[in-house]
Design a protein around this motif. Structure first.
Motif, mmCIF file in Angstrom:
data_model
loop_
_atom_site.group_PDB
_atom_site.id
_atom_site.type_symbol
_atom_site.label_atom_id
_atom_site.label_comp_id
_atom_site.label_asym_id
_atom_site.label_seq_id
_atom_site.Cartn_x
_atom_site.Cartn_y
_atom_site.Cartn_z
ATOM 1 N N LEU A 1 0.863 -1.441 -0.170
ATOM 2 C CA LEU A 1 0.204 0.000 -0.087
ATOM 3 C C LEU A 1 0.804 1.424 -0.049
ATOM 4 N N THR B 1 -1.120 5.696 10.159
ATOM 5 C CA THR B 1 -1.852 6.615 10.689
ATOM 6 C C THR B 1 -3.264 6.425 10.776
ATOM 7 N N TRP B 2 -3.670 5.399 10.131
ATOM 8 C CA TRP B 2 -5.184 5.165 10.039
ATOM 9 C C TRP B 2 -5.541 3.565 10.393
ATOM 10 N N PHE C 1 -7.557 3.210 13.721
ATOM 11 C CA PHE C 1 -9.059 3.689 13.567
ATOM 12 C C PHE C 1 -9.851 2.741 12.770
ATOM 13 N N VAL C 2 -9.393 2.392 11.647
ATOM 14 C CA VAL C 2 -10.108 1.302 10.778
ATOM 15 C C VAL C 2 -10.206 0.126 11.219
ATOM 16 N N PHE D 1 -8.361 10.303 8.995
ATOM 17 C CA PHE D 1 -6.830 9.731 8.688
ATOM 18 C C PHE D 1 -6.677 8.953 7.525
ATOM 19 N N PHE D 2 -7.712 8.013 7.050
ATOM 20 C CA PHE D 2 -7.684 7.150 6.042
ATOM 21 C C PHE D 2 -7.794 8.042 4.778
ATOM 22 N N TRP E 1 -4.537 10.021 3.982
ATOM 23 C CA TRP E 1 -3.496 9.231 3.578
ATOM 24 C C TRP E 1 -3.674 8.635 2.213
ATOM 25 N N GLU F 1 -2.755 11.210 -0.391
ATOM 26 C CA GLU F 1 -1.137 11.271 -0.447
ATOM 27 C C GLU F 1 -0.481 10.211 -1.450
ATOM 28 N N LYS F 2 -1.175 8.775 -1.120
ATOM 29 C CA LYS F 2 -0.828 7.712 -1.856
ATOM 30 C C LYS F 2 -1.296 7.557 -3.231
#
Lengths: 272, 319, 358
Positions: free
Chosen positions: B286, B292-293, B296-297, C142-143, C146, C149-150
């Motif tokens: 990925l 960072t996430w 949470f997920v 946050f997801f 991200w 950015e990606k």
């Protein structure tokens, strides 16, 4: 005023007066290991006022929660308006014509009396997001059409003066009345009242009793109510069902129930 | 097919092929997990005793660490700076109780939550104004924390464990034990738990709300300082690190807002899982930086199946 | 004296449902619109456009979107910034894939992408409630950042990883890009914000708005009066995210001119949340009052010391700004939890009563 409401489809549920409107058959409900209701059956006939009584913790409120779909019973069936069902979502129960009030007032505290009662008509308001965005036109027409009905209810319950007051600021007795108004706005064929007189003084109780009787007589609404004040229950209701420890211990007219030995024991506390 | 292989087979082959590296990853995850758990713990303590969702807990960590380092920079000896910082945290607790909590008592939860966001902002602005916004080095050695490292050779490989990390894990363990003893055995501790169960009832048996709140926020401040030292030793001290403080939130989701056990288990689990995910899935598949996430997920998905969290009790709704 | 409402009787329900039930409110609204549409744009200089007028409008719109979800439907969200980002990136992709597309249309469409993402992240709201849901919205925050950015496709594989607004003309007038005039951009933003506000007012006073408030005040009771909770919440997520997405597109295309992924990070979410809180949750007006305060505060803090001859360096001003906003939030919550909008309501009430105290 009453005439206009009677002409509305309130009572038009395809059931003849006196016939069975709701039939509860062998219902059992438990939470984990705790049995709240075991094997209870009774019926409610169209047009009557049916009381459900019993000591604290007898399973009365749980029974109402089962009837309007808030709890799903583990066993048994419910027949309403000739249709059998086991489980449904609460908002579907409203769609079928079951409305209720709550033991502890469950109003929308940040909203006005008017908005609270209007919220009772949510199921009937169909204009979608698109029309709502435009507002003028169909959405406004629908709003006004329902406003007229709601104003009839406000008139009937004598709460015109608090129309725009946020309900959180109202005294308890008036809140109960607004809650009744919200339930009436749903134009139910079966109205469930959970302790409508709890915490009221004598005068407020008399007012509320009058409203309950008027609703029953003028609109032909069938009513099932839970109440602790025996005087009120015996005066208002046509038939009474008595629960104790989740079981049915008596069922009949007020006089029959009054003289039933099991009922007397339950209330006076004979060791089980 | 290759995709499935990359997701479901290859990562595990990698783990098996280099068990020493796998152990290193798990260890690193555990250490950050300890930090998450500590932040979450301060949080649970406040929620249990006052129903306040204290968003400022993460910032209190940075603030405490910054105060410690700042005091040392001003020439205060390290071992004196620690009690002084504790004094500051106590004053902060008193100030928060007086200025924020007392006027807002009996307000809805969401209002109090937002007030703690206000506290967060105030502390950021205040801290940066006094101590500056640049990254500072934690006074690890001056506090007597060992900085060397142990090296092991499991399975013929190589595993490095830094002594300061080990100190952190042991220190956190001791802190948690003391805290649990305090909560369960002392009179004050019982009062705190009583308050969490029912405000009105606790008041009616003569428990003082203000005293308890100051105490609880002070304890949260102590935890914050401990976390700040450990964490600062690893990454330096600055408000840029506040993002890591957000990691305590999925821990709370997972463990439940009121469960001390949940905070600890949830913190460790999330610390380890997010490291593993990053190394074995995130970086190869990925593009990395999934830390960072991920937490949470992951917590969100768990909650979809268990809305009360891992350690919460099943909620029966009543009307 | 100016706010006399006696003698203004309603004789049918239609007039009782009018937006301004009191004539003076309509007059006041007219004055505000006059300022917004005529007086401000013709008197403002470049600095005022860029530092005050345009950002106030865009932040108001973002706060309006959040307020629908949090203030009206009672679902606390901490991920507003990321949803603004979805709107901005969607708009960027639309105008680069279809360069002929009218910018208004592109911005209108980009809101739908934000709405779709909003609904996806709103789905858990039926099972997850209160603070747990607030944390869950951080998952989106946050997801998504991200992802910005990606996922290089989103920014057309630019080496910088940022999106750069191209030059866009509409009906022969330059509306976006480095050479567009602030005057034109202000009117563009004002037009979109006005339309969105009208929609928001309409939907919140209608029956969908009522179901939101019911869900907010007591979700169990709402369910038992026949409101479909999932449907009501999802509509709130969709409408809210749509507005937030549009504000994000405006944010980048009509104001910033370029954006990196971290622009949409949590500080942006919080800034919008503060505007909504300070302005007043559950109000439309409050978003504008809150945005004016939050946008103007740093500007004033920069200018004020200069005017009185004090020299304060920029870093201190920034820290002071953060501190004051923090203190302001606490103060507003203590004095009036319903925010600036409620202050105005109280003042209006007093004006109606004036000169009598009660």
């Amino acid at each position: 005023m009453a005439d206009t409401i009677q002409s509305s489809p309130w009572t038009d549920d395809g059931i003849d007066p006196g016939a069975v409107l709701l039939n509860v058959d062998n219902i059992s409900l438990s939470f984990g290991g705790v049995k709240a209701i075991s094997d209870i059956s009774f019926d409610v006939c169209k047009g009557e006022i049916r009381a459900i009584i019993g000591p604290n913790g007898a399973g009365k409120t749980s029974m109402l929660n089962v009837i309007n779909g808030f709890y799903q019973p583990q066993e048994g069936t419910i027949m309403f308006r000739g249709k059998e069902r086991r489980s449904m979502k609460p908002h579907q129960a409203v769609g079928q014509g079951i409305a209720r009030t709550f033991q502890n007032v469950a109003l929308f505290k940040g909203m006005s009396t008017l908005d609270n009662i209007m919220a009772g008509r949510s199921v009937m308001m169909k204009r979608n997001l698109f029309w709502q965005l435009l507002w003028h036109g169909p959405a406004l027409n629908e709003e006004i059409e329902h406003r007229e009905k709601v104003e009839e209810i406000i008139d009937f319950l004598e709460i015109k003066h608090i129309r725009r007051t946020p309900v959180g600021n109202l005294p308890y007795g008036l809140q109960k009345r607004v809650e009744l108004g919200r339930a009436l706005a749903m134009e139910p064929s079966l109205l469930l009242l959970d302790e409508p007189m709890a915490g009221m003084n004598l005068e407020e109780k008399e007012d509320m009793s009058r409203f309950v009787l008027d609703v029953n007589q003028q609109f032909g609404t069938t009513i099932a109510l839970i109440e602790h004040d025996m005087g009120v229950v015996m005066d208002l209701s046509d038939r009474v069902v008595v629960l104790d420890y989740g079981k049915k211990i008596a069922d009949g007219t007020p006089d029959e129930v009054r003289n039933n030995q099991d009922v007397i024991d339950a209330y006076l506390g004979v060791p089980h | 097919m290759e995709f499935l292989n990359n997701v479901f087979v290859a990562p595990f082959q990698d783990m098996a092929a280099a068990p020493d590296f796998f152990m290193q990853v798990v260890w690193e995850g555990l250490v950050s997990g300890v930090l998450y758990a500590l932040i979450a713990l301060g949080f649970v303590l406040i929620y249990k005793s006052s129903r306040i969702f204290n968003f400022a807990q993460g910032i209190m960590v940075v603030f405490a660490a910054l105060t410690l380092v700042g005091l040392h920079e001003m020439g205060v000896p390290a071992l004196l700076a620690v009690p002084l910082t504790l004094g500051v945290m106590f004053l902060l607790a008193v100030a928060i109780e007086r200025v924020v909590l007392r006027p807002l008592v009996n307000q809805p939860d969401i209002i109090l939550f937002m007030a703690t966001i206000g506290i967060t902002l105030f502390l950021i602005g205040f801290g940066e104004m006094i101590f500056g916004g640049e990254n500072k080095v934690m006074i690890t050695e001056q506090l007597g924390i060992p900085t060397g490292s142990f090296e092991f050779e499991p399975f013929g490989g190589f595993l490095l464990i830094e002594q300061k990390d080990l100190t952190a894990v042991v220190g956190a363990g001791v802190l948690v034990l003391v805290l649990l003893l305090f909560l369960n055995r002392s009179k004050m501790g019982r009062a705190i738990r009583a308050l969490g169960d029912d405000h009105q009832a606790a008041l009616s048996v003569g428990i003082s709300l203000s005293t308890i709140w100051v105490l609880v926020w002070f304890i949260a401040g102590i935890i914050a300082l401990a976390t700040g030292i450990v964490w600062g030793a690893r990454a330096g001290v600055s408000f840029a690190l506040e993002v890591i403080a957000y990691k305590a939130l999925p821990v709370l989701m997972l463990g439940g807002l009121e469960s001390v056990t949940g905070a600890i288990v949830g913190g460790l689990a999330i610390g380890v899982l997010e490291k593993l995910f990053e190394i074995y899935w995130g970086q190869p598949l990925l593009g990395g930086n999934t830390e960072t996430w991920f937490a949470f997920v992951f917590a969100l998905i768990v909650l979809l199946f268990r809305p009360q969290g891992l350690f919460g009790e099943k909620i029966i709704e009543r009307v | 004296m100016f706010y006399r409402i006696s003698g203004q009787f309603k004789t049918d329900y239609r007039s009782d449902h009018a937006l301004f039930r009191v004539r003076q409110d309509a007059v006041l609204m007219g004055i505000i619109l006059l300022f917004a549409w005529v007086i401000f744009p013709f008197t403002a200089n470049e600095f005022v456009f860029q530092a005050l007028l345009i950002p106030v409008l865009i932040y108001s719109l973002a706060a309006l979107g959040l307020n629908i979800l949090t203030g009206y439907a009672g679902q606390l969200s901490l991920g507003t910034g990321a949803f603004m980002g979805v709107g901005a990136y969607a708009c960027y992709k639309l105008v680069t894939i279809f360069p002929e597309m009218n910018l208004l249309v592109a911005i209108g469409l980009s809101g739908f992408f934000a709405a779709a993402v909003g609904v996806a992240f709103g789905l858990p709201s039926l099972r997850i409630k209160g603070f747990y849901l607030a944390i869950a919205t951080l998952a989106a925050q946050f997801f998504l950042v991200w992802l910005f950015e990606k996922w290089a496709w989103l920014y057309n594989y630019n080496a910088s990883g940022a999106i750069q607004v191209p030059t866009i003309d509409m009906f022969g007038i330059r509306v976006a890009g480095p050479t567009a005039s602030s005057f034109v951009q202000y009117y563009f933003v004002l037009f979109v914000v006005t339309i969105m506000t009208i929609f928001a007012i309409n939907i919140t006073r209608g029956h969908i708005g009522r179901t939101w408030k019911a869900v907010r005040d007591m979700d169990i009771a709402a369910e038992l009066v026949g409101i479909n909770l999932l449907r009501s919440k999802l509509i709130a997520f969709a409408v809210s995210s749509y507005i937030v997405g549009v504000s994000g597109a405006l944010f980048v295309f009509l104001w910033r001119g370029a954006a990196e992924p971290n622009l949409f990070d949590i500080p942006l979410s919080f800034r919008v949340l503060f505007i909504a809180i300070i302005g007043g949750l559950g109000s439309i007006l409050g978003n504008y009052l809150g945005a004016i305060l939050i946008v103007a505060l740093p500007v004033i803090l920069n200018i004020l010391p200069e005017m009185v001859g004090l020299e304060i360096n920029a870093a201190v001003v920034e820290h002071l700004n953060i501190m004051i906003i923090g203190a302001l939030i606490i103060a507003v919550l203590i004095i009036e939890p319903h925010g600036l909008a409620r202050f105005w309501a109280i003042i209006r009430e007093k004006l109606i009563m004036w000169p009598f105290p009660h």
